[in-house]
Design an enzyme around this catalytic site. Sequence first.
Site, PDB file in Angstrom:
ATOM      1  N   ASP A 239     -65.075  77.994 -63.607  1.00  0.00           N
ATOM      2  CA  ASP A 239     -63.781  78.390 -63.065  1.00  0.00           C
ATOM      3  C   ASP A 239     -63.725  79.872 -62.699  1.00  0.00           C
ATOM      4  O   ASP A 239     -64.205  80.725 -63.453  1.00  0.00           O
ATOM      5  CB  ASP A 239     -62.736  78.102 -64.160  1.00  0.00           C
ATOM      6  CG  ASP A 239     -61.322  78.315 -63.700  1.00  0.00           C
ATOM      7  OD1 ASP A 239     -60.905  77.586 -62.791  1.00  0.00           O
ATOM      8  OD2 ASP A 239     -60.638  79.206 -64.240  1.00  0.00           O
ATOM      9  N   GLU A 286     -66.748  78.186 -58.665  1.00  0.00           N
ATOM     10  CA  GLU A 286     -65.486  78.321 -57.938  1.00  0.00           C
ATOM     11  C   GLU A 286     -65.311  79.793 -57.588  1.00  0.00           C
ATOM     12  O   GLU A 286     -65.110  80.645 -58.462  1.00  0.00           O
ATOM     13  CB  GLU A 286     -64.293  77.877 -58.772  1.00  0.00           C
ATOM     14  CG  GLU A 286     -63.037  77.845 -57.898  1.00  0.00           C
ATOM     15  CD  GLU A 286     -61.738  78.225 -58.586  1.00  0.00           C
ATOM     16  OE1 GLU A 286     -60.686  77.949 -58.023  1.00  0.00           O
ATOM     17  OE2 GLU A 286     -61.778  78.813 -59.684  1.00  0.00           O
TER      18      GLU A 286
HETATM   19  C1  GLC Z   1     -59.048  78.274 -60.884  1.00  0.00           C
HETATM   20  C2  GLC Z   1     -58.446  76.896 -61.099  1.00  0.00           C
HETATM   21  C3  GLC Z   1     -56.949  77.049 -61.061  1.00  0.00           C
HETATM   22  C4  GLC Z   1     -56.524  77.979 -62.181  1.00  0.00           C
HETATM   23  C5  GLC Z   1     -57.257  79.317 -62.101  1.00  0.00           C
HETATM   24  C6  GLC Z   1     -57.134  80.092 -63.380  1.00  0.00           C
HETATM   25  O1  GLC Z   1     -58.739  78.783 -59.632  1.00  0.00           O
HETATM   26  O2  GLC Z   1     -58.911  76.024 -60.121  1.00  0.00           O
HETATM   27  O3  GLC Z   1     -56.314  75.809 -61.179  1.00  0.00           O
HETATM   28  O4  GLC Z   1     -55.149  78.202 -62.102  1.00  0.00           O
HETATM   29  O5  GLC Z   1     -58.636  79.140 -61.898  1.00  0.00           O
HETATM   30  O6  GLC Z   1     -57.894  79.478 -64.394  1.00  0.00           O
END
Ligand code: GLC
Length: 555
Positions: A239, A286
């Site tokens: 994440d 991500e």
């Molecule tokens: C990422 C997740 C999102 C979350 C953020 C903070 O972007 O996909 O849903 O709010 O991280 O953890």
Amino acid sequence: MRLVLVLVMALAWACSGGGPAQDAGAGEVTEVAGGDTRDWVTPGPDWQRRTVFYQVWVRSFQDSNGDGIGDLPGLISRLDYLEALGIGALWLSPIHPTPYADSGYDVADYRAVNPDYGTLEDFQRLVEEAHARGIRVFADLVMNHTSDQHAWFQESRSSKDNPRADWYLWADQPNLPCTPGLQFGDSAWKWDEGRGQYYFHQFYEGQPDLNYRNPEVAAAMLDVARFWLGKGVDGFRVDAIYTLFEDLPGTPEDQFICGHHPLTHAYLKTLRQVLEEYPQRASLAEVWGPTGTTAAYFGDGQDEFHLALSMDQELAIQGALMLDAPSLLAPKLTDTLGRLPEGTQYATFLSSHDWPRVMHQTGNDPARARLAAVLLLTLPGTPIVYYGDEVGATNTTAQVVDKRDGSRAPMPWTAAPDLGFTTGTPWLAPAPGNETACVAAQDQDPDSLLALYRRLIALRNRLDFLGSAPIRVLRPATSTDKLLLFVREAQGRTLLVALSFAKQALPLTLDLSALVSVAATLELTSEAEVPALTPQNAAAYQVTLGPHGYAVWSL
Ligand code: GLC
């Protein structure tokens, strides 16, 4: 830069445990994904480049005990459905105990399972049962921050001299110039009465950022990764990875970098080394950033991530679908691929827990949703199908945490008011339209969206070069700006894809003579009739695609 990206995300919406790994407990650890001997949907090394992922929002997939909340036993009971769909890997939203300030991305205990979802034993059973069906399992690893309810933070906030005092980013003044994204609040600093200082949070205030300059923090999170790898997970979706390090005032590197810090890359290399301790594991980054920035997270191709979500390409797909304008997408297709280290690739997706559903993006137009499915599963990269998109689930207007809940509604299994999801009251009000947008209504219908997804995923599994093979966008002789025509070629095999973004029928005359040396096999089409494509007619091949129609041939 980050603010810009979060703005983009917001705009898209407007349109629509601590100790070392050994502590895991003798007898609990199941080292299961050794890999080669299993009957995987996608066997062998580099499987992550050839498989189709399916993202499950666990809370919304299947409830097994009537409390209105999806859970792991419920998910296990739906594995046969996923096997029939043909996917080779699952990515689960975070499954840990959480106060749910950010829908589970605020983790209160990394080594436990949220009691709403079940137990650690349920999780182990899920991994075993998924593996028995050839399906691998990715967990979501939230590294940048914990919940403010996590024991680490509770200890850290208790005094300035406790053993974990330096595990988070504390300051007497809110002096880092980073700001959180729009939906996460207006200040990245929160006053903490107990500690008498401010703590830093890039996301919601219930998500304090960990201090990765502290080697104990860096090591503790690697141990968390080992803990789950030891439980048999096949890898992680990691994440918000670009936020791990930021510059603190007064440090020599003090350049006020809030994201994409060079130190983050050094740390990620240690995460890759941990993954390498286990066979056939993989990782998905991500990263919110333009393609060039994202590509940096592949490292040299061997030392950081295997896969990364392509935000650029998702935005381009969304734009092309909303505006019927393939020209918004075509340049991105080569662009997103051109600069990657050997052995890595992007993960392609249409929607997710952070983005509106495909149906929402397409203005609830079934033909466009079908076109989107063909696009997703014929483009380069590793496709990720977001749960429910395969039956045309729509957005809900209900909201528990924030606007992103729109795409997190319970899975529509049946046409009943409870959607076959629960015998109780769903935790989030269902999205409308499940009379037809549900598994039961589409399961036996060969013309359904679900049937199309099954055919596409089967095609993808059969032609497993489609993940990594390059793409060549063709410029057709026919003058139209509504056609996207491309080929995917590898090892003497070719897939030819024609997609119409027109609202009306689109008659085409195409010169395909350079491609067609034997009669082509029509793999999929939206049309009742598509003339055979042969060497004899390839120089002036005539075909008409219906509104948002498609045809896919292998050559
Ligand atoms: C990422 C997740 C999102 C979350 C953020 C903070 O972007 O996909 O849903 O709010 O991280 O953890």
